[in-house]
Design an enzyme around this catalytic site. Sequence first.
Site, short mmCIF file in Angstrom:
data_model
loop_
_atom_site.label_atom_id
_atom_site.label_comp_id
_atom_site.label_asym_id
_atom_site.label_seq_id
_atom_site.Cartn_x
_atom_site.Cartn_y
_atom_site.Cartn_z
N GLY A 2 36.06 30.31 12.35
CA GLY A 2 35.04 30.54 11.35
C GLY A 2 34.84 29.33 10.47
O GLY A 2 35.08 28.18 10.88
N GLU A 3 34.45 29.59 9.24
CA GLU A 3 34.09 28.52 8.31
C GLU A 3 35.19 27.49 8.13
O GLU A 3 34.97 26.28 8.27
CB GLU A 3 33.73 29.14 6.96
CG GLU A 3 33.34 28.13 5.90
CD GLU A 3 33.10 28.79 4.56
OE1 GLU A 3 32.60 28.10 3.65
OE2 GLU A 3 33.44 29.98 4.40
N GLY A 4 36.42 27.94 7.84
CA GLY A 4 37.51 27.00 7.58
C GLY A 4 37.93 26.23 8.82
O GLY A 4 38.11 25.01 8.78
N THR A 5 38.10 26.94 9.93
CA THR A 5 38.56 26.31 11.17
C THR A 5 37.55 25.30 11.68
O THR A 5 37.91 24.19 12.10
CB THR A 5 38.81 27.38 12.24
OG1 THR A 5 39.72 28.36 11.73
CG2 THR A 5 39.40 26.76 13.50
N GLY A 15 32.59 40.16 3.23
CA GLY A 15 31.44 39.32 2.90
C GLY A 15 31.70 38.57 1.61
O GLY A 15 31.27 38.99 0.55
N ARG A 16 32.42 37.43 1.71
CA ARG A 16 32.74 36.65 0.52
C ARG A 16 31.54 35.90 -0.02
O ARG A 16 31.30 35.86 -1.22
CB ARG A 16 33.86 35.65 0.83
CG ARG A 16 35.23 36.25 1.02
CD ARG A 16 36.23 35.18 1.37
NE ARG A 16 35.89 34.53 2.64
CZ ARG A 16 36.48 33.43 3.10
NH1 ARG A 16 37.42 32.85 2.39
NH2 ARG A 16 36.13 32.92 4.27
N ILE A 76 33.26 37.58 11.46
CA ILE A 76 32.56 38.85 11.31
C ILE A 76 31.53 38.78 10.19
O ILE A 76 30.63 39.60 10.12
CB ILE A 76 33.54 40.01 11.05
CG1 ILE A 76 34.24 39.86 9.71
CG2 ILE A 76 34.54 40.15 12.18
CD1 ILE A 76 35.04 41.08 9.31
N ASP A 77 31.65 37.77 9.30
CA ASP A 77 30.72 37.67 8.18
C ASP A 77 29.35 37.13 8.59
O ASP A 77 28.39 37.23 7.84
CB ASP A 77 31.29 36.75 7.09
CG ASP A 77 32.47 37.36 6.38
OD1 ASP A 77 32.63 38.59 6.46
OD2 ASP A 77 33.24 36.62 5.75
N ARG A 123 29.28 63.67 -5.15
CA ARG A 123 29.90 62.47 -5.71
C ARG A 123 29.13 61.20 -5.35
O ARG A 123 28.32 61.18 -4.43
CB ARG A 123 31.34 62.32 -5.19
CG ARG A 123 32.30 63.36 -5.75
CD ARG A 123 33.67 63.16 -5.17
NE ARG A 123 34.64 64.10 -5.73
CZ ARG A 123 35.89 64.21 -5.30
NH1 ARG A 123 36.32 63.45 -4.32
NH2 ARG A 123 36.70 65.09 -5.87
#
Length: 235
Positions: free
Chosen positions: A102-105, A171-172, A127-128, A163
């Site tokens: 993903g983003e970091g790798t 989803g950061r 997954i994001d 309720r």
Amino acid sequence: MNVGILTGGGDCPGLNAVIRAVVRKAEKRYGTTVFGFHDGWKGILDERYEELTIERMRGTLPRGGTILGTTRDHPYMFEGGTETVTRVCSELGIDSVIVVGGEGTLSCALRLQNDGILNVIGVPKTIDNDISATEMTFGFSTAVDIATEAIDRLHTTAESHDRIMIAEVMGRHVGHIAAWAGMAGGATIVLIPEGKFNIGSVAESLIRRHNAGRWASVVVVAEGALPEEGTMALS
């Protein structure tokens, strides 16, 4: 020419399918040896790897996770890390490394490429669905399906007890999972990182719905969603 492959970051559906496809194509089409590095970049740094063959990949297609393992470590975190990458790949005769992450790798892979240390091929995995230059990353569709199913189940509980149910999803930095699953699952409100929300406006919307006789509501919140400044106290 040999190639390497590694998986980094969080796991997601489809990783073993990617590894299997690479091995089958390399062996059957090009006669190329594929080395799989264990636990992401750490496999290169610690010299932990295995030769992957079609026989080794049998039965892995339906398996979740990754047979190679994964971590979030990368060469720039360790002294002499990039030199180790150069040496190990040279000793194994590796011309390029297929990096599934993903983003970091992939950010690390791009940096290694730009620094002239390693030839890389990036496979977008998250997954994001927050990687550019691709319409949809693998893992995203499954995440949306699971989140939608969870939201569907929350509706019945919300209606049974009158309720307001809140579902937090991954989803950061982007709200694709929240938006897609929220729409598919019929959520009342969806909060995403792309736009800060006003908690007062959210409450008013739910109150109007309640006053109209709709006692049950489902609110979907991406983990990176933030309130407007001064509208909500955060501890």
